[in-house]
Write a protein that holds these residues in place. Structure first.
Motif, PDB file in Angstrom:
ATOM      1  N   ALA A 184      45.520  90.822  41.529  1.00 48.15           N
ATOM      2  CA  ALA A 184      45.033  92.017  42.227  1.00 48.15           C
ATOM      3  C   ALA A 184      43.747  92.555  41.610  1.00 48.15           C
ATOM      4  O   ALA A 184      42.867  93.049  42.319  1.00 48.15           O
ATOM      5  N   ALA A 185      43.654  92.466  40.281  1.00 50.92           N
ATOM      6  CA  ALA A 185      42.497  93.025  39.575  1.00 50.92           C
ATOM      7  C   ALA A 185      41.332  92.051  39.462  1.00 50.92           C
ATOM      8  O   ALA A 185      40.307  92.376  38.859  1.00 50.92           O
ATOM      9  N   GLY A 186      41.485  90.859  40.001  1.00 55.17           N
ATOM     10  CA  GLY A 186      40.374  89.913  40.028  1.00 55.17           C
ATOM     11  C   GLY A 186      40.131  89.179  38.723  1.00 55.17           C
ATOM     12  O   GLY A 186      39.013  88.736  38.458  1.00 55.17           O
ATOM     13  N   MET A 187      41.175  89.036  37.899  1.00 57.46           N
ATOM     14  CA  MET A 187      41.022  88.254  36.679  1.00 57.46           C
ATOM     15  C   MET A 187      40.786  86.784  37.029  1.00 57.46           C
ATOM     16  O   MET A 187      41.131  86.310  38.115  1.00 57.46           O
ATOM     17  N   LEU A 221      44.812  97.903  31.197  1.00 62.06           N
ATOM     18  CA  LEU A 221      43.660  97.226  30.613  1.00 62.06           C
ATOM     19  C   LEU A 221      42.890  96.426  31.652  1.00 62.06           C
ATOM     20  O   LEU A 221      41.647  96.426  31.661  1.00 62.06           O
ATOM     21  N   MET A 222      43.597  95.771  32.537  1.00 54.62           N
ATOM     22  CA  MET A 222      42.910  94.970  33.556  1.00 54.62           C
ATOM     23  C   MET A 222      42.095  95.847  34.500  1.00 54.62           C
ATOM     24  O   MET A 222      40.970  95.499  34.880  1.00 54.62           O
ATOM     25  N   TYR A 223      42.644  96.994  34.860  1.00 51.23           N
ATOM     26  CA  TYR A 223      41.909  97.854  35.789  1.00 51.23           C
ATOM     27  C   TYR A 223      40.779  98.613  35.103  1.00 51.23           C
ATOM     28  O   TYR A 223      39.787  98.974  35.754  1.00 51.23           O
ATOM     29  N   GLU A 224      40.875  98.806  33.789  1.00 55.49           N
ATOM     30  CA  GLU A 224      39.721  99.336  33.058  1.00 55.49           C
ATOM     31  C   GLU A 224      38.601  98.300  33.047  1.00 55.49           C
ATOM     32  O   GLU A 224      37.425  98.637  33.239  1.00 55.49           O
TER      33      GLU A 224
END
Length: 259
Positions: free
Chosen positions: A132-135, A248-251
């Motif tokens: 979802a966060a585009g990692m 952390l991923m969305y930051e």
């Protein structure tokens, strides 16, 4: 081809039941996915579906949206034993594991590294959030929970088929990434600890998430460029690893969108 299974003594029925066990999954290099969404996602992603299993009721009443895979129709009373869920939807699929996917980090990529994460639900949540966060991918240390556990696949809500995941990713491979210009950020209270909002996620980054009980291993903290912490305002001592990973991923996503 459509085959009807009418007995628990059927060899194929026994084979599909055996895939509940990690030893059998790894021996045959086949795992199970359950439910309409997961089977649809596996088919849409072009995964190698060995067989689709459906209950008699599902076969008679629902759309047959899969193509090419052998279909096994199973009496309603026998179908639940093939599934990990308590209330199965009447469809599951046996999928071949992918072999030999080479790892080459993307330029200025963002990766999540799971260090001995033990709960399949947490791992599935991390995979779902990373998607979802585009990692750019999820890396699993040796000793992580089984990637192909039915609970992991189910908790990922289809993201299992959308984002690359590399199991058994060694410490040496992680250090190779650092040599190639990646920073390693451990979600831990260790040396060189900073607030997660003060970390620079616009650089090529690997975010390291630790085991639910023991956190990130000390040797990984030592090898990291920094440790990052999430403030605890209330009396809770820690966050669930999946929730911490999401923060952390969305930051990281927020910072990169500002560029």
């Amino acid at each position: 081809m459509v085959t009807r299974i009418t007995s628990t003594q059927n060899a194929q029925y026994k084979f599909f039941r055996a895939l509940h066990r990690k030893k059998e999954r790894m021996r045959h290099q086949v795992y199970m996915v359950e439910g309409i969404k997961s089977v649809r996602d596996a088919a849409a992603a072009g995964k190698d579906i060995l067989a689709v299993l459906v209950s008699e009721t599902f076969y008679q009443t629902e759309e047959r949206f899969w193509d090419g895979a052998d279909t096994y129709v199973i009496p309603d009373a026998l179908f639940p034993a093939l599934c990990d869920t308590q209330s199965p939807q009447g469809i599951a699929a046996a999928v071949r594991m992918e072999q030999g996917r080479a790892f080459a980090p993307r330029e200025n990529g963002l990766y999540i590294y799971c260090d001995h994460v033990a709960d399949p639900g947490n791992l599935g949540t991390i995979i779902r959030t990373a998607d979802a966060a585009g990692m750019d991918g999820v890396l699993l240390s040796e000793g992580c929970v089984d990637l192909y556990s039915p609970k992991t696949v189910r908790a990922s809500m289809g993201s299992f088929f959308h984002i690359p995941v590399w199991p058994d990713f060694t410490l040496e491979a992680l250090l190779d990434m650092r040599e190639a210009g990646y920073q390693l950020l451990s979600a831990a209270l260790g040396g060189r600890t900073m607030l997660y909002t003060d970390a620079d996620f616009t650089k090529p980054t690997v975010v390291i998430l630790g085991n639910e009980a023991n956190g990130v291993r000390r040797e990984l903290q030592t090898e990291s460029d920094a440790c990052v912490k999430i403030p605890m305002v209330g009396k809770a001592e820690s966050l669930n690893v999946g929730i911490a990973g999401a923060v952390l991923m969305y930051e990281a996503l927020r910072q990169r969108k500002k560029q």
